[in-house]
Each structure stands twice: as C-alpha cells, then as structure tokens.
Design a protein around this motif. Structure first.
Motif, PDB file in Angstrom:
ATOM      1  N   VAL A  70       3.544   9.606  -2.429  1.00 57.49           N
ATOM      2  CA  VAL A  70       2.810   8.363  -2.183  1.00 57.49           C
ATOM      3  C   VAL A  70       1.413   8.514  -2.754  1.00 57.49           C
ATOM      4  O   VAL A  70       0.788   9.580  -2.653  1.00 57.49           O
ATOM      5  N   SER A  71       0.933   7.441  -3.317  1.00 61.48           N
ATOM      6  CA  SER A  71      -0.414   7.473  -3.866  1.00 61.48           C
ATOM      7  C   SER A  71      -1.447   7.507  -2.751  1.00 61.48           C
ATOM      8  O   SER A  71      -1.160   7.222  -1.595  1.00 61.48           O
ATOM      9  N   LYS A  72      -2.673   7.873  -3.127  1.00 64.18           N
ATOM     10  CA  LYS A  72      -3.740   7.978  -2.136  1.00 64.18           C
ATOM     11  C   LYS A  72      -4.029   6.631  -1.488  1.00 64.18           C
ATOM     12  O   LYS A  72      -4.232   6.535  -0.273  1.00 64.18           O
ATOM     13  N   ALA A  73      -4.005   5.567  -2.319  1.00 56.47           N
ATOM     14  CA  ALA A  73      -4.265   4.221  -1.772  1.00 56.47           C
ATOM     15  C   ALA A  73      -3.172   3.828  -0.779  1.00 56.47           C
ATOM     16  O   ALA A  73      -3.459   3.304   0.306  1.00 56.47           O
ATOM     17  N   ASP A  74      -1.908   4.086  -1.192  1.00 56.47           N
ATOM     18  CA  ASP A  74      -0.814   3.758  -0.266  1.00 56.47           C
ATOM     19  C   ASP A  74      -0.895   4.598   1.000  1.00 56.47           C
ATOM     20  O   ASP A  74      -0.618   4.104   2.110  1.00 56.47           O
ATOM     21  N   ARG A  75      -1.266   5.873   0.801  1.00 61.48           N
ATOM     22  CA  ARG A  75      -1.385   6.726   1.967  1.00 61.48           C
ATOM     23  C   ARG A  75      -2.483   6.238   2.903  1.00 61.48           C
ATOM     24  O   ARG A  75      -2.293   6.155   4.128  1.00 61.48           O
ATOM     25  N   TYR A  80      -4.163   3.502   7.707  1.00 63.83           N
ATOM     26  CA  TYR A  80      -4.867   2.390   8.362  1.00 63.83           C
ATOM     27  C   TYR A  80      -3.896   1.568   9.215  1.00 63.83           C
ATOM     28  O   TYR A  80      -4.221   1.167  10.340  1.00 63.83           O
ATOM     29  N   ALA A  81      -2.684   1.333   8.632  1.00 66.57           N
ATOM     30  CA  ALA A  81      -1.686   0.569   9.400  1.00 66.57           C
ATOM     31  C   ALA A  81      -1.285   1.330  10.658  1.00 66.57           C
ATOM     32  O   ALA A  81      -1.143   0.744  11.746  1.00 66.57           O
ATOM     33  N   TYR A  82      -1.135   2.659  10.520  1.00 67.44           N
ATOM     34  CA  TYR A  82      -0.803   3.466  11.686  1.00 67.44           C
ATOM     35  C   TYR A  82      -1.919   3.413  12.717  1.00 67.44           C
ATOM     36  O   TYR A  82      -1.663   3.312  13.926  1.00 67.44           O
ATOM     37  N   LYS A  83      -3.161   3.467  12.224  1.00 69.71           N
ATOM     38  CA  LYS A  83      -4.285   3.392  13.156  1.00 69.71           C
ATOM     39  C   LYS A  83      -4.318   2.053  13.878  1.00 69.71           C
ATOM     40  O   LYS A  83      -4.571   1.987  15.089  1.00 69.71           O
TER      41      LYS A  83
END
Length: 203
Positions: A70-75, A80-83
């Motif tokens: 996974v790319s850094k942006a996707d990660r 962020y979504a997990y947070k």
C-alpha cells in the motif's frame, strides 16, 4: 542454472542489456557477487550471467511484492479512517457506558428504596409481633394469676373443710368417750350392786 550458463555465450548482448536495465534497482552488491563467482571458478561472462539471472529473479519478486504493498497516502488514509472509526467506537462505548451507568444507578436507587421499604416493613412486623407476644404473655400471666387465686381459694376451702371435719371428729370422739365413760360407770355400778347383793346373800 547450468542451462543458463551454457546459453550465455550466445546471448551475451541480451543479458548485458538486462544488466544495464536493472542496474538502477540493485538489491545486493553485484560487483562483489561477480568477484566471488570468479573466485569460485566461473568466468567473467558466466559470473555476469548468473548475477543477471539472480538480479532479474529478485527484481521480479520485489515487483510482485510491491504490487500488493500500500502506498504511503493510502496507508495514512487507512490510518486516519481507523482513527476515525476508533474515535467513533470509543464515543459509542463511552455513551453506552454512561447509559449503563445511569441505568445501573437508577436500578441501584430503586433497589435501595425497596430495601428501605422492606426494612421498615420488617420493623413494623417485628413491633407487631412483639406487641402480640407481650399481650399474650400478659394474658397468660393474668390467667395464671387467676388460676393461682382459684387454687388458693380451693386450698383454703379444703383446709376449712378439713379443719371442720377434724372438729367434728373430735366432737364425735369426745361424745364416744363420754358414752364409754357412762357405760363403764353404769357397768361398774351394776357390778358393784351385784357383788353387794351376792355378799348379803351369803351372810
């Protein structure tokens, strides 16, 4: 690998092209690897062919690995979504905990109220029971006193009857004694008269 070495003499140019193509993505020290192969008995061309084959395999493997990475942006987006989800979940959990605490407090207050009612009811029952027991004890004491008074009266009546019977017996005994004395005196008088008469007859 031996087949690759045997074909290296015919396709040196092709492998040199691949060597230059993958030179920018070296995952190990190719120069030292070639030197070690040469020290092991391989020729320069054979060593380069083996190095090129190994580098190609490694590059293809790394390419396959990077495809699923996974790319850094996707990660960062996923983090962020997990947070956000975690914060939402934590808020929901806190809300549920507050609701549960409120419900538990209300239930606890209700139970405390019921316990106080039961305590008061128990006190009232104990007071009524004690009053009833006291009343029964007082009634029993009164009945016992009445029975004792009646027994005392009966005992006194019995004593009076016994004394009266004893007095009657004494009176009867005195009368019998008097009668016996009279009988004895009469008997003795009659016997004396007979003796005197008998004596006179023989004079």
């Amino acid at each position: 690998m031996l087949r690759c070495i045997s074909k290296s003499f015919h396709f040196n140019k092709a492998f040199k092209f691949h060597t230059t193509a993958y030179r920018s993505q070296n995952y190990f020290d190719t120069f030292k690897f070639v030197e070690r192969l040469e020290q092991a008995g391989f020729t320069r061309d054979q060593s380069e062919v083996i190095m090129t084959c190994l580098q190609k395999v490694i590059n293809e493997s790394m390419s396959d690995i990077t495809k699923v990475m996974v790319s850094k942006a996707d990660r960062e987006k996923a983090i962020y979504a997990y947070k956000v989800d975690f914060a939402k979940l934590r808020s929901e959990v806190q809300l549920i905990e507050r609701n549960d605490f409120t419900m538990m407090k209300a239930e606890n207050d209700r139970l405390e109220g019921e316990i106080e009612k039961l305590k008061q009811k128990l006190k009232d029952e104990i007071a009524r029971t004690q009053a009833s027991v006291r009343l029964d004890l007082n009634l029993e004491r009164g009945r016992i006193r009445d029975e004792a008074s009646a027994q005392e009266i009966k005992i006194k009546e019995t004593d009076t009857r016994i004394e009266s019977e004893i007095s009657n017996l004494r009176t009867q005994m005195e009368a019998i004694k008097f009668q016996i004395m009279q009988y004895m005196i009469g008997t003795m008088t009659g016997a004396g008269a007979l003796i005197l008469a008998y004596l006179r007859m023989f004079k």
